[in-house]
Design a protein around this motif. Structure first.
Motif, PDB file in Angstrom:
ATOM      1  N   THR A  33       0.885  -1.165   0.000  1.00 14.35           N
ATOM      2  CA  THR A  33       0.000   0.000   0.000  1.00 14.35           C
ATOM      3  C   THR A  33       0.922   1.214   0.000  1.00 14.35           C
ATOM      4  O   THR A  33       2.127   1.085   0.232  1.00 14.35           O
ATOM      5  CB  THR A  33      -0.878   0.026   1.269  1.00 14.35           C
ATOM      6  N   PRO A  34       0.399   2.389  -0.231  1.00 14.44           N
ATOM      7  CA  PRO A  34       1.270   3.569  -0.176  1.00 14.44           C
ATOM      8  C   PRO A  34       2.011   3.689   1.161  1.00 14.44           C
ATOM      9  O   PRO A  34       3.191   4.030   1.192  1.00 14.44           O
ATOM     10  CB  PRO A  34       0.302   4.736  -0.394  1.00 14.44           C
ATOM     11  N   GLY A  35       1.332   3.385   2.250  1.00 13.32           N
ATOM     12  CA  GLY A  35       1.991   3.453   3.564  1.00 13.32           C
ATOM     13  C   GLY A  35       3.121   2.451   3.689  1.00 13.32           C
ATOM     14  O   GLY A  35       4.177   2.756   4.223  1.00 13.32           O
ATOM     15  N   ASP A  36       2.874   1.235   3.190  1.00 11.43           N
ATOM     16  CA  ASP A  36       3.924   0.209   3.232  1.00 11.43           C
ATOM     17  C   ASP A  36       5.104   0.601   2.352  1.00 11.43           C
ATOM     18  O   ASP A  36       6.255   0.421   2.724  1.00 11.43           O
ATOM     19  CB  ASP A  36       3.381  -1.146   2.781  1.00 11.43           C
ATOM     20  N   PHE A  37       4.802   1.134   1.181  1.00 15.56           N
ATOM     21  CA  PHE A  37       5.884   1.547   0.300  1.00 15.56           C
ATOM     22  C   PHE A  37       6.729   2.623   0.957  1.00 15.56           C
ATOM     23  O   PHE A  37       7.953   2.600   0.883  1.00 15.56           O
ATOM     24  CB  PHE A  37       5.363   2.041  -1.047  1.00 15.56           C
ATOM     25  N   LYS A  38       6.064   3.573   1.620  1.00 12.79           N
ATOM     26  CA  LYS A  38       6.809   4.627   2.312  1.00 12.79           C
ATOM     27  C   LYS A  38       7.706   4.031   3.390  1.00 12.79           C
ATOM     28  O   LYS A  38       8.827   4.483   3.596  1.00 12.79           O
ATOM     29  CB  LYS A  38       5.856   5.656   2.916  1.00 12.79           C
ATOM     30  N   GLU A  39       7.206   3.007   4.086  1.00  8.84           N
ATOM     31  CA  GLU A  39       8.021   2.357   5.109  1.00  8.84           C
ATOM     32  C   GLU A  39       9.212   1.655   4.476  1.00  8.84           C
ATOM     33  O   GLU A  39      10.340   1.761   4.963  1.00  8.84           O
ATOM     34  CB  GLU A  39       7.174   1.373   5.914  1.00  8.84           C
ATOM     35  N   ILE A  40       8.993   0.935   3.384  1.00  9.22           N
ATOM     36  CA  ILE A  40      10.098   0.279   2.675  1.00  9.22           C
ATOM     37  C   ILE A  40      11.099   1.325   2.204  1.00  9.22           C
ATOM     38  O   ILE A  40      12.312   1.164   2.355  1.00  9.22           O
ATOM     39  CB  ILE A  40       9.583  -0.542   1.467  1.00  9.22           C
ATOM     40  N   TYR A  41      10.584   2.401   1.623  1.00 10.97           N
ATOM     41  CA  TYR A  41      11.453   3.462   1.123  1.00 10.97           C
ATOM     42  C   TYR A  41      12.310   4.033   2.250  1.00 10.97           C
ATOM     43  O   TYR A  41      13.507   4.247   2.075  1.00 10.97           O
ATOM     44  CB  TYR A  41      10.632   4.569   0.464  1.00 10.97           C
ATOM     45  N   LYS A  42      11.701   4.279   3.414  1.00  8.14           N
ATOM     46  CA  LYS A  42      12.437   4.837   4.557  1.00  8.14           C
ATOM     47  C   LYS A  42      13.588   3.920   4.958  1.00  8.14           C
ATOM     48  O   LYS A  42      14.720   4.366   5.106  1.00  8.14           O
ATOM     49  CB  LYS A  42      11.488   5.044   5.745  1.00  8.14           C
ATOM     50  N   PHE A  43      13.310   2.619   5.088  1.00 13.32           N
ATOM     51  CA  PHE A  43      14.366   1.677   5.451  1.00 13.32           C
ATOM     52  C   PHE A  43      15.428   1.589   4.357  1.00 13.32           C
ATOM     53  O   PHE A  43      16.626   1.593   4.634  1.00 13.32           O
ATOM     54  CB  PHE A  43      13.789   0.280   5.720  1.00 13.32           C
ATOM     55  N   ALA A  44      14.993   1.497   3.092  1.00 12.62           N
ATOM     56  CA  ALA A  44      15.942   1.391   1.984  1.00 12.62           C
ATOM     57  C   ALA A  44      16.804   2.643   1.875  1.00 12.62           C
ATOM     58  O   ALA A  44      18.010   2.566   1.638  1.00 12.62           O
ATOM     59  CB  ALA A  44      15.195   1.135   0.676  1.00 12.62           C
ATOM     60  N   TYR A  45      16.188   3.801   2.061  1.00 18.65           N
ATOM     61  CA  TYR A  45      16.922   5.062   2.018  1.00 18.65           C
ATOM     62  C   TYR A  45      18.008   5.069   3.095  1.00 18.65           C
ATOM     63  O   TYR A  45      19.155   5.424   2.841  1.00 18.65           O
ATOM     64  CB  TYR A  45      15.948   6.222   2.217  1.00 18.65           C
ATOM     65  N   ASN A  46      17.640   4.652   4.319  1.00 15.08           N
ATOM     66  CA  ASN A  46      18.615   4.604   5.409  1.00 15.08           C
ATOM     67  C   ASN A  46      19.748   3.641   5.098  1.00 15.08           C
ATOM     68  O   ASN A  46      20.905   3.922   5.396  1.00 15.08           O
ATOM     69  CB  ASN A  46      17.937   4.246   6.724  1.00 15.08           C
ATOM     70  N   HIS A  47      19.437   2.489   4.491  1.00 17.78           N
ATOM     71  CA  HIS A  47      20.482   1.541   4.099  1.00 17.78           C
ATOM     72  C   HIS A  47      21.402   2.159   3.050  1.00 17.78           C
ATOM     73  O   HIS A  47      22.620   1.996   3.115  1.00 17.78           O
ATOM     74  CB  HIS A  47      19.875   0.242   3.555  1.00 17.78           C
ATOM     75  N   ALA A  48      20.824   2.866   2.082  1.00 16.72           N
ATOM     76  CA  ALA A  48      21.632   3.487   1.034  1.00 16.72           C
ATOM     77  C   ALA A  48      22.551   4.562   1.611  1.00 16.72           C
ATOM     78  O   ALA A  48      23.737   4.621   1.270  1.00 16.72           O
ATOM     79  CB  ALA A  48      20.730   4.076  -0.046  1.00 16.72           C
TER      80      ALA A  48
END
Length: 100
Positions: A33-48
C-alpha cells in the motif's frame, strides 16, 4: 533503480540490495500500500545512506581549492563566495593564514 521525490530527483540512489535489506527489516507480510511503500522506502533510504557513508572517503567530497575569508569579511560577501564556490562552509583565517 532510482527513486525520485516529487521534484524528480533524489539525493541517494537506492539499489536492489538496499531494498532487499529494508524488506528484511519489516515484520510480517508485505502488503504493498502507499503506507507500506513509504516504510520500505524509509528503510531502503537509510540503508543506502549508510552504505554510501561507509564507502566514501573525505577526498571524495573535499574541496581542493580552499576558499577563505578574514574576520572582517561581511556576511554578505562570505555568503556570495560560498555560493559561487558551491560550498557549505568556509574557514575564517587571520593575517598569518591561521584559522581564527
Amino acid at each position: 533503480m532510482r527513486f525520485n521525490d516529487d521534484s524528480g530527483t533524489s539525493p541517494v540512489d537506492l539499489d536492489n540490495e538496499d531494498i532487499i535489506a529494508a524488506m528484511k527489516e519489516m515484520r510480517g507480510y508485505i502488503d504493498i500500500t502507499p503506507g507500506d511503500f513509504k516504510e520500505i522506502y524509509k528503510f531502503a533510504y537509510n540503508h543506502a545512506v549508510d552504505r554510501i557513508a561507509r564507502s566514501m572517503l573525505a577526498q571524495d567530497v573535499m574541496t581542493r581549492q580552499v576558499v577563505c575569508v578574514n574576520p572582517e569579511t561581511s556576511l554578505l560577501e562570505t555568503a556570495e563566495r560560498m555560493a559561487a564556490a558551491n560550498i557549505s562552509g568556509i574557514p575564517v583565517i587571520n593575517s598569518q593564514d591561521k584559522v581564527s
